[in-house]
Scaffold this motif. Structure first.
Motif, short mmCIF file in Angstrom:
data_model
loop_
_atom_site.label_atom_id
_atom_site.label_comp_id
_atom_site.label_asym_id
_atom_site.label_seq_id
_atom_site.Cartn_x
_atom_site.Cartn_y
_atom_site.Cartn_z
N ILE A 133 1.16 -1.27 0.10
CA ILE A 133 -0.13 0.01 -0.25
C ILE A 133 0.96 1.37 0.39
O ILE A 133 0.37 2.24 -0.62
CB ILE A 133 -1.12 0.27 1.02
CG1 ILE A 133 -2.13 -1.02 0.78
CG2 ILE A 133 -1.77 1.25 1.57
CD1 ILE A 133 -2.82 -0.91 1.96
N PHE A 179 -5.60 4.80 -0.90
CA PHE A 179 -5.67 3.69 0.45
C PHE A 179 -6.17 2.92 0.09
O PHE A 179 -6.22 1.25 -0.19
CB PHE A 179 -5.57 4.11 1.51
CG PHE A 179 -4.97 3.12 2.97
CD1 PHE A 179 -4.45 4.36 3.41
CD2 PHE A 179 -6.33 2.88 2.83
CE1 PHE A 179 -3.57 2.97 4.66
CE2 PHE A 179 -5.78 1.98 4.04
CZ PHE A 179 -4.46 2.04 4.92
N ASP A 180 -7.65 2.86 0.00
CA ASP A 180 -9.06 1.68 0.39
C ASP A 180 -8.21 0.56 -1.37
O ASP A 180 -8.37 -0.16 -1.15
CB ASP A 180 -9.83 1.75 -0.09
CG ASP A 180 -10.15 2.45 1.50
OD1 ASP A 180 -9.44 2.48 2.04
OD2 ASP A 180 -11.30 3.67 1.20
N ASP A 181 -8.32 1.57 -2.72
CA ASP A 181 -7.96 0.99 -3.77
C ASP A 181 -7.04 -0.07 -3.65
O ASP A 181 -7.24 -1.49 -3.74
CB ASP A 181 -7.77 2.31 -4.88
CG ASP A 181 -7.59 1.34 -5.93
OD1 ASP A 181 -7.73 0.16 -6.78
OD2 ASP A 181 -6.57 2.17 -7.00
N LEU A 232 -5.65 -1.53 -0.99
CA LEU A 232 -5.68 -2.22 -0.20
C LEU A 232 -6.29 -3.59 -0.84
O LEU A 232 -6.42 -5.28 -1.13
CB LEU A 232 -6.52 -1.73 1.05
CG LEU A 232 -6.95 -2.97 2.47
CD1 LEU A 232 -6.06 -3.58 2.65
CD2 LEU A 232 -7.63 -2.35 3.20
N ALA A 233 -7.58 -3.13 -1.57
CA ALA A 233 -8.60 -4.10 -2.19
C ALA A 233 -7.50 -5.31 -3.32
O ALA A 233 -8.18 -6.13 -3.13
CB ALA A 233 -9.67 -3.50 -2.97
N GLN A 287 -5.43 -7.92 -1.06
CA GLN A 287 -6.39 -8.97 -0.79
C GLN A 287 -7.10 -9.95 -1.98
O GLN A 287 -6.54 -11.43 -1.55
CB GLN A 287 -7.70 -8.21 -0.45
CG GLN A 287 -8.21 -7.57 1.26
CD GLN A 287 -9.45 -6.70 1.48
OE1 GLN A 287 -9.76 -5.63 0.75
NE2 GLN A 287 -10.17 -7.88 2.18
N THR A 338 -7.99 -5.10 8.90
CA THR A 338 -7.75 -4.26 9.97
C THR A 338 -6.16 -4.56 10.43
O THR A 338 -5.08 -4.24 10.72
CB THR A 338 -8.37 -4.00 10.85
OG1 THR A 338 -8.77 -4.67 11.44
CG2 THR A 338 -9.83 -3.15 10.17
N VAL A 373 -3.17 -3.08 8.09
CA VAL A 373 -2.93 -1.56 8.26
C VAL A 373 -3.39 -1.52 9.28
O VAL A 373 -2.51 -0.04 9.60
CB VAL A 373 -4.81 -1.00 7.27
CG1 VAL A 373 -4.42 -1.54 5.84
CG2 VAL A 373 -5.53 -0.90 7.60
N THR A 397 -3.18 3.35 8.55
CA THR A 397 -4.03 4.52 7.68
C THR A 397 -4.15 6.14 7.95
O THR A 397 -4.66 6.75 7.59
CB THR A 397 -5.74 3.97 9.35
OG1 THR A 397 -5.29 4.37 10.17
CG2 THR A 397 -5.44 1.99 8.60
#
Ligand code: HSE
Length: 445
Positions: A164, A175-177, A179-180, A183, A193, A196, A228
């Motif tokens: 990330i 960030f979220d993009d 992380l996805a 995954q 969590t 992160v 985060t």
């Protein structure tokens, strides 16, 4: 007379379990050539029947039953979690089975109990795969460096977090993009969590610190901060000053003023010089830098997550156990293996783990101030009164609101002093927001 094959039970067929099955299929010839002993999977523990598994392998959801079977010598626990996994491992140990696990959360939180039970039953719980994926860091710290006194180690030990931070810095991705994507690639924990917020890294640091210093596992004493709150703004300012922000785990042995030793266990984002090797460890890669006497600094680098890397570490442990089980007396072989936590259990010591207040670190501070005359002088005065030495200051031009970010880097200071100074800085009229602070380390030998 031909020896019987060593029989394996794999519990969990997620990313890692499937990776182990595939590794055995692809590299069985090389593995047997090294150990001289046939290995085969006899059982897999899985909730759903899988069509892609060899029909001769028994599939079952009854894990407690699997680990008691006569045709199981080694149990490979790769399902994760700290409840069922713990019960099953304890059951396996009590039935005299060796265990190989990638479960850092379980060992960091319950390892003292599990290892003691394993010693009592004369079996091993091997855990190379639980720290830094494919890097054989447990073997290195526990065995290859065993003649050294380890002073400190610092590592990027969460692949997802590093992935990330790298994508944010290099591509400006959200960030979220990222992380996805981590995954989808099977890097992240079941609960991301853990990645992160630094919990996964804290689990791994707990294990590394124990084998480095010969102390019991003390996960509850690790200071833990995740990634985060890292913004692209701070990433950019750090770069301007010649630093990169990495999420690092530190285990540091320190001489205290009273002559005693103390240990810092901390996981947090850290600015490190951009020409350090660690600063250039990118993507899902992990790396651990170990500072030891007399060897000096050594560093270990590789894939920190993913099916192939983790399966590689699992199988290396299996092969160690295969060799032990192939000795004329398995009992003798077992007692000669390295202790679970590197030091003999009766020789683990209770060196105090320092509280966050007592930890020492450099800092990067970002102070958002009104563009008033004399504000910088007031801040530097607070720092100097607290005996905090400034290493660099960067002031950006004021924008339309008449506010400016001031970046200050300070030399190592005790956290208690830093906190007191920050409280005073935040109380100044010209300071408009909470001070952003990120630890800084020059990684000097
Ligand atoms: N979620 C972990 C990581 C997997 O990203 O490093 C390997 O332990």
């Amino acid at each position: 007379m031909k020896k019987q094959p060593i029989c394996l039970a794999i519990l969990g067929l997620g990313t890692v379990g499937t990776g182990v099955v595939q590794l055995l299929e692809s590299n069985l010839g090389e593995i047997t050539r090294r150990t001289g002993r046939e290995v085969k999977i006899t059982h897999v523990g899985t909730r759903r029947q899988r069509d892609d598994i060899d029909k001769t392998i028994n599939q079952s959801a009854d894990l407690m039953n699997i680990v008691t079977q006569d045709d199981v010598d080694i149990v490979i626990e790769v399902m994760g979690g700290t409840t069922t996994a713990k019960d099953v491992i304890i059951h396996a140990i009590k039935h005299g089975k060796h265990v190989v696990t990638a479960n850092k959360a379980l060992l960091a939180e319950h390892g003292n109990e599990i290892f003691a039970l394993a010693d009592e039953h004369n079996v091993k719980v091997a855990y190379e795969a639980s720290v830094a994926g494919g890097i054989p860091i447990i073997k290195v710290v526990r065995e290859a460096l065993s003649a050294n006194k380890i002073d400190w180690l610092a590592g990027i030990i969460n692949g997802t977090g590093n992935f990330i931070l790298t994508e944010m810095r290099e591509k400006g991705r959200a960030f979220d993009d990222v992380l996805a994507e981590a995954q989808a690639l099977g890097y992240a924990e079941a609960d991301p969590t853990f990645d992160v917020e630094g919990i996964d890294a804290a689990h791994k640091l707990t294990l590394l610190a124990s084998i480095a210093f010969g102390i019991p596992l003390q996960f509850d004493k690790v200071y833990c901060e995740g990634i985060t709150k890292i913004t692209t703004q701070d990433v950019k300012y750090a770069e301007e000053l010649g630093y990169r922000i990495k999420h690092l785990g530190f285990a540091v042995r320190r001489q205290l003023a009273n002559g005693e030793e103390g240990i810092e266990l901390r996981v947090h984002p850290t600015l490190i010089p951009d020409d350090e090797l660690l600063a250039n460890v990118n993507g899902v890669k992990n790396a651990v830098l170990v500072d030891a006497h007399p060897v000096g600094q050594t560093m270990y680098y590789g894939a920190g997550a993913g099916a192939g890397a983790t399966a590689s570490a699992v199988m290396a442990d299996v092969m160690d156990l295969v060799r032990a089980l192939s000795c004329p007396s398995a009992e003798t072989a077992n007692s000669n293996l390295v202790p679970h936590l590197a030091f003999l259990p009766q020789n683990l010591d209770n060196t105090r783990i320092l509280s966050a207040d007592e930890m020492i670190s450099g800092y990067y501070l970002r102070v958002q101030v009104k563009d008033d005359v004399g504000v910088l002088a007031k801040i530097t005065q607070i720092l100097s009164k607290s005996d905090i030495s400034i290493d660099a200051i960067l002031q950006k031009p004021a924008h339309e609101l008449g506010e400016v970010p001031v970046i200050i880097m300070v030399d190592p200071v005790m956290e208690r002093n830093m906190n007191e100074a920050i409280t005073k800085i935040e109380a100044l009229d010209s300071v408009v927001d909470s001070v952003i602070r990120i630890r800084l380390d020059e990684l000097i030998e």
